[in-house]
Write a protein that holds these residues in place. Structure first.
Motif, PDB file in Angstrom:
ATOM      1  N   VAL A 196      37.012  42.604  85.764  1.00 56.31           N
ATOM      2  CA  VAL A 196      38.073  43.209  85.250  1.00 56.31           C
ATOM      3  C   VAL A 196      37.845  44.809  84.464  1.00 56.31           C
ATOM      4  O   VAL A 196      37.018  44.994  83.925  1.00 56.31           O
ATOM      5  CB  VAL A 196      38.968  42.439  84.208  1.00 56.31           C
ATOM      6  N   ALA A 197      38.966  45.772  84.838  1.00 61.13           N
ATOM      7  CA  ALA A 197      38.276  47.112  84.350  1.00 61.13           C
ATOM      8  C   ALA A 197      39.620  47.859  84.238  1.00 61.13           C
ATOM      9  O   ALA A 197      40.643  47.223  84.789  1.00 61.13           O
ATOM     10  CB  ALA A 197      37.170  47.947  85.241  1.00 61.13           C
ATOM     11  N   PHE A 198      39.758  49.166  83.676  1.00 58.87           N
ATOM     12  CA  PHE A 198      41.122  49.760  83.408  1.00 58.87           C
ATOM     13  C   PHE A 198      40.791  51.136  83.925  1.00 58.87           C
ATOM     14  O   PHE A 198      39.676  51.736  83.721  1.00 58.87           O
ATOM     15  CB  PHE A 198      41.150  49.766  81.812  1.00 58.87           C
ATOM     16  N   THR A 199      42.062  51.595  84.399  1.00 64.06           N
ATOM     17  CA  THR A 199      42.032  53.074  84.656  1.00 64.06           C
ATOM     18  C   THR A 199      43.352  53.754  84.534  1.00 64.06           C
ATOM     19  O   THR A 199      44.294  53.108  84.156  1.00 64.06           O
ATOM     20  CB  THR A 199      41.498  53.228  86.354  1.00 64.06           C
ATOM     21  N   LEU A 200      43.603  55.027  84.666  1.00 60.88           N
ATOM     22  CA  LEU A 200      44.525  55.482  84.405  1.00 60.88           C
ATOM     23  C   LEU A 200      45.634  55.968  85.754  1.00 60.88           C
ATOM     24  O   LEU A 200      44.680  56.133  86.640  1.00 60.88           O
ATOM     25  CB  LEU A 200      44.478  57.113  83.786  1.00 60.88           C
ATOM     26  N   PRO A 201      46.758  56.158  85.704  1.00 61.84           N
ATOM     27  CA  PRO A 201      47.340  56.414  87.052  1.00 61.84           C
ATOM     28  C   PRO A 201      46.954  57.826  87.616  1.00 61.84           C
ATOM     29  O   PRO A 201      47.209  58.025  88.947  1.00 61.84           O
ATOM     30  CB  PRO A 201      48.762  56.240  86.744  1.00 61.84           C
ATOM     31  N   ALA A 202      46.529  58.737  86.808  1.00 59.84           N
ATOM     32  CA  ALA A 202      46.192  59.974  87.338  1.00 59.84           C
ATOM     33  C   ALA A 202      44.768  60.065  87.938  1.00 59.84           C
ATOM     34  O   ALA A 202      44.310  61.275  87.996  1.00 59.84           O
ATOM     35  CB  ALA A 202      46.541  61.043  86.190  1.00 59.84           C
ATOM     36  N   SER A 203      44.027  58.940  88.191  1.00 61.25           N
ATOM     37  CA  SER A 203      42.573  59.045  88.310  1.00 61.25           C
ATOM     38  C   SER A 203      42.163  59.008  89.702  1.00 61.25           C
ATOM     39  O   SER A 203      40.973  59.279  89.910  1.00 61.25           O
ATOM     40  CB  SER A 203      42.122  57.705  87.664  1.00 61.25           C
ATOM     41  N   ILE A 204      43.398  59.139  90.606  1.00 57.88           N
ATOM     42  CA  ILE A 204      42.793  59.093  91.894  1.00 57.88           C
ATOM     43  C   ILE A 204      43.465  60.608  92.603  1.00 57.88           C
ATOM     44  O   ILE A 204      44.229  60.340  93.405  1.00 57.88           O
ATOM     45  CB  ILE A 204      43.091  58.027  92.669  1.00 57.88           C
TER      46      ILE A 204
ATOM     47  N   TRP B  95      56.158  53.681  89.938  1.00 60.64           N
ATOM     48  CA  TRP B  95      56.627  53.093  88.651  1.00 60.64           C
ATOM     49  C   TRP B  95      56.357  54.374  87.626  1.00 60.64           C
ATOM     50  O   TRP B  95      55.126  54.442  87.172  1.00 60.64           O
ATOM     51  CB  TRP B  95      56.052  51.844  88.238  1.00 60.64           C
ATOM     52  N   PRO B  96      57.226  55.306  87.474  1.00 58.32           N
ATOM     53  CA  PRO B  96      57.037  56.304  86.855  1.00 58.32           C
ATOM     54  C   PRO B  96      56.452  56.094  85.319  1.00 58.32           C
ATOM     55  O   PRO B  96      55.853  56.849  84.662  1.00 58.32           O
ATOM     56  CB  PRO B  96      58.362  57.148  86.437  1.00 58.32           C
ATOM     57  N   GLU B  97      56.899  54.874  84.722  1.00 57.67           N
ATOM     58  CA  GLU B  97      56.666  54.300  83.318  1.00 57.67           C
ATOM     59  C   GLU B  97      55.063  53.882  83.343  1.00 57.67           C
ATOM     60  O   GLU B  97      54.708  53.805  82.087  1.00 57.67           O
ATOM     61  CB  GLU B  97      57.463  53.380  82.757  1.00 57.67           C
ATOM     62  N   VAL B  98      54.399  53.947  84.186  1.00 55.92           N
ATOM     63  CA  VAL B  98      53.108  53.424  84.080  1.00 55.92           C
ATOM     64  C   VAL B  98      52.179  54.429  83.467  1.00 55.92           C
ATOM     65  O   VAL B  98      52.094  55.306  83.557  1.00 55.92           O
ATOM     66  CB  VAL B  98      52.498  53.078  85.595  1.00 55.92           C
ATOM     67  N   ARG B  99      51.365  53.735  82.556  1.00 57.07           N
ATOM     68  CA  ARG B  99      50.512  54.427  81.667  1.00 57.07           C
ATOM     69  C   ARG B  99      48.887  54.089  82.006  1.00 57.07           C
ATOM     70  O   ARG B  99      48.065  54.877  81.658  1.00 57.07           O
ATOM     71  CB  ARG B  99      50.852  54.332  80.194  1.00 57.07           C
ATOM     72  N   SER B 100      48.798  52.797  82.060  1.00 58.60           N
ATOM     73  CA  SER B 100      47.419  52.226  82.369  1.00 58.60           C
ATOM     74  C   SER B 100      47.533  51.157  83.297  1.00 58.60           C
ATOM     75  O   SER B 100      48.511  50.790  83.915  1.00 58.60           O
ATOM     76  CB  SER B 100      46.973  51.489  81.179  1.00 58.60           C
TER      77      SER B 100
ATOM     78  N   ALA C 123      51.513  50.185  78.719  1.00 57.32           N
ATOM     79  CA  ALA C 123      50.574  50.060  77.280  1.00 57.32           C
ATOM     80  C   ALA C 123      49.593  51.194  77.553  1.00 57.32           C
ATOM     81  O   ALA C 123      49.069  51.539  78.910  1.00 57.32           O
ATOM     82  CB  ALA C 123      49.995  48.740  77.328  1.00 57.32           C
ATOM     83  N   ASP C 124      49.155  52.008  76.557  1.00 58.02           N
ATOM     84  CA  ASP C 124      47.996  52.766  76.680  1.00 58.02           C
ATOM     85  C   ASP C 124      46.726  52.071  76.320  1.00 58.02           C
ATOM     86  O   ASP C 124      46.329  51.394  75.204  1.00 58.02           O
ATOM     87  CB  ASP C 124      48.417  53.675  75.582  1.00 58.02           C
ATOM     88  N   LEU C 125      45.870  51.669  77.373  1.00 63.74           N
ATOM     89  CA  LEU C 125      44.573  51.241  77.181  1.00 63.74           C
ATOM     90  C   LEU C 125      43.229  52.058  77.472  1.00 63.74           C
ATOM     91  O   LEU C 125      43.605  52.984  78.536  1.00 63.74           O
ATOM     92  CB  LEU C 125      44.578  50.157  78.665  1.00 63.74           C
ATOM     93  N   PRO C 126      42.445  51.938  77.150  1.00 61.65           N
ATOM     94  CA  PRO C 126      41.033  52.769  77.179  1.00 61.65           C
ATOM     95  C   PRO C 126      40.890  52.678  78.893  1.00 61.65           C
ATOM     96  O   PRO C 126      40.415  51.625  79.062  1.00 61.65           O
ATOM     97  CB  PRO C 126      40.023  52.209  76.286  1.00 61.65           C
ATOM     98  N   ALA C 127      40.474  53.757  79.241  1.00 61.36           N
ATOM     99  CA  ALA C 127      40.035  53.651  80.562  1.00 61.36           C
ATOM    100  C   ALA C 127      38.443  53.466  80.953  1.00 61.36           C
ATOM    101  O   ALA C 127      37.654  53.928  79.998  1.00 61.36           O
ATOM    102  CB  ALA C 127      40.385  55.011  81.411  1.00 61.36           C
ATOM    103  N   ASP C 128      37.926  52.682  81.781  1.00 55.68           N
ATOM    104  CA  ASP C 128      36.736  52.532  82.162  1.00 55.68           C
ATOM    105  C   ASP C 128      36.159  53.787  82.778  1.00 55.68           C
ATOM    106  O   ASP C 128      36.886  54.528  83.545  1.00 55.68           O
ATOM    107  CB  ASP C 128      36.243  51.240  82.873  1.00 55.68           C
ATOM    108  N   ALA C 129      34.786  53.886  82.975  1.00 55.99           N
ATOM    109  CA  ALA C 129      34.218  54.993  83.602  1.00 55.99           C
ATOM    110  C   ALA C 129      34.149  54.606  85.221  1.00 55.99           C
ATOM    111  O   ALA C 129      33.904  53.623  85.662  1.00 55.99           O
ATOM    112  CB  ALA C 129      32.794  55.232  83.293  1.00 55.99           C
ATOM    113  N   PRO C 130      34.467  55.671  86.157  1.00 52.94           N
ATOM    114  CA  PRO C 130      34.369  55.160  87.578  1.00 52.94           C
ATOM    115  C   PRO C 130      33.012  54.972  88.021  1.00 52.94           C
ATOM    116  O   PRO C 130      31.982  55.371  87.290  1.00 52.94           O
ATOM    117  CB  PRO C 130      34.920  56.598  88.219  1.00 52.94           C
ATOM    118  N   GLU C 131      33.014  54.364  89.169  1.00 51.16           N
ATOM    119  CA  GLU C 131      31.800  53.881  89.655  1.00 51.16           C
ATOM    120  C   GLU C 131      31.314  55.338  90.764  1.00 51.16           C
ATOM    121  O   GLU C 131      32.227  55.866  91.230  1.00 51.16           O
ATOM    122  CB  GLU C 131      31.739  52.743  90.556  1.00 51.16           C
TER     123      GLU C 131
END
Length: 367
Positions: A8-16, A52-57, A162-170
């Motif tokens: 399981v990992a976390f990222t942001l909607p603007a990450s791609i 989904w415009p409301e997505v934060r994480s 929810a605001d969740l801390p993003a992991d580093a990309p591979e």
């Protein structure tokens, strides 16, 4: 992990940010074939915020479905059908979505977060998001590769406000390797990191609803649902492990089924045999089309009887490939039946399969 996810990992909607342009290029070149749903929702697939415009994480999950054997070894048993590893047991959509919903429900109840869960059935770019979250990278075969699980991961996603801390990309670890590109039996990769689905056996045997072009029938060999070649030859599979999830352990009857038994399935028998399996979604006619191509490639004279019994099938897909398989297995019997069959057949595609030599040349998919 409590719900059985292997990673399981976390990222942001603007990450791609680069993904929309890559998707548009893929679509503009027609490489999606007749998967119109990819083009219809390209805007929402390209950027999670348009879905989904409301997505934060975004929480990206992975479950290992690594095989217990070498998927390539079964290609040598030409009287048996080869089914892609992912489809030899339960439909992963059903298994994973229930778990994502439980995680999402906990997130909502414990933190008041709004959530949406996705497993491959909505316009969600799971693989780019998984790379951005650090779960792996998209290899030269365009699938996700993991340093811990090789090429065998099912992905899921939970969008949340929810605001969740993003992991580093591979980062990419393919290097100079091109095993996956060279292994493709139909040369479906115009270049590294690019796929032309119109030439991919997974697309042709699963997504494509028409008559499989002639140039791809021999390369299909006995692959009747999907193709694992590019995944199976990845060197990173040395770190792969057998799937722990029992729902993804192979059902014995789907591990090495006899082609003649599968060809004999009627609609009711097909639905019963593949109950709970993702194979059920393509329907009996498309599946038997694939099986008949495998029978034609098998050179098994014992299969002539079942092939001939399908020459009168109600489905043009089945009748066409029965004619093709008969030509491959018993040319003399094909020639003897040709004139009478042509006089009775009304479907143009089936008529083309009954035409005299040279055999009908189906239009190749553009490269």
């Amino acid at each position: 992990m409590e719900e059985g996810f292997d990673a399981v990992a976390f990222t942001l909607p603007a990450s791609i940010p680069e993904f929309p342009a890559r998707l548009r290029s893929f679509l503009d070149q027609g490489r999606h074939g007749d998967m119109g749903w990819l083009a219809e929702k390209a805007d929402r697939r390209g950027d999670p915020r348009t879905l989904w415009p409301e997505v934060r994480s975004i929480i990206v999950t992975a479950i290992n479905y690594g095989p217990q054997d070498d998927p390539m070894a079964r290609l040598a048993h030409t009287d048996r059908g080869v089914i892609s590893v992912y489809a030899r047991n339960r439909d992963y959509h059903d298994v994973i979505k229930k778990r994502l919903k439980r995680v999402g429900r906990w997130l909502h109840q414990s933190h008041g977060a709004a959530i949406k869960v996705f497993v491959d059935t909505a316009p969600v770019p799971e693989k780019p998001l998984a790379q951005a979250a650090g779960l792996g990278w998209q290899g030269k075969h365009t699938n996700l590769v993991s340093r811990g699980f090789g090429s065998w991961l099912f992905l899921g996603a939970i969008y949340t406000d929810a605001d969740l801390p993003a992991d580093a990309p591979e980062t990419d670890h393919c290097g100079q390797c091109r095993n996956c590109l060279d292994a493709c039996p139909t040369q479906a990769f115009p270049a590294p990191y690019q796929l032309d689905a119109r030439r991919c056996l997974s697309y042709l045997t699963i997504e494509f609803g028409g008559h499989i072009p002639l140039e791809f029938r021999a390369p299909m060999a006995n692959r009747i649902y999907g193709c694992d070649d590019c995944l199976a030859v990845c060197p990173w599979n040395k770190f792969a492990r057998d799937a722990a999830e029992t729902a993804f352990h192979p059902r014995a009857e789907l591990t090495s089924p006899r082609l003649t038994d599968l060809a004999a399935l009627d609609d009711a028998g097909f639905r019963a045999f593949f109950s709970g399996s993702p194979i059920k979604r393509i329907g009996r006619d498309r599946f038997v089309r694939n099986v008949l191509i495998a029978l034609g490639n098998s050179r098994d004279g014992k299969a002539v009887g079942i092939v001939e019994s399908l020459l009168d099938d109600t489905s043009p897909l089945v009748r066409a490939m029965a004619a093709w398989a008969l030509r491959e297995l018993a040319p003399a019997r094909f020639s003897a039946a040709r004139t009478g069959r042509l006089a009775l057949e009304t479907d143009p595609a089936v008529q083309a399969e009954w035409s005299p030599s040279p055999r009908p040349a189906a239009a190749p998919a553009p490269r």
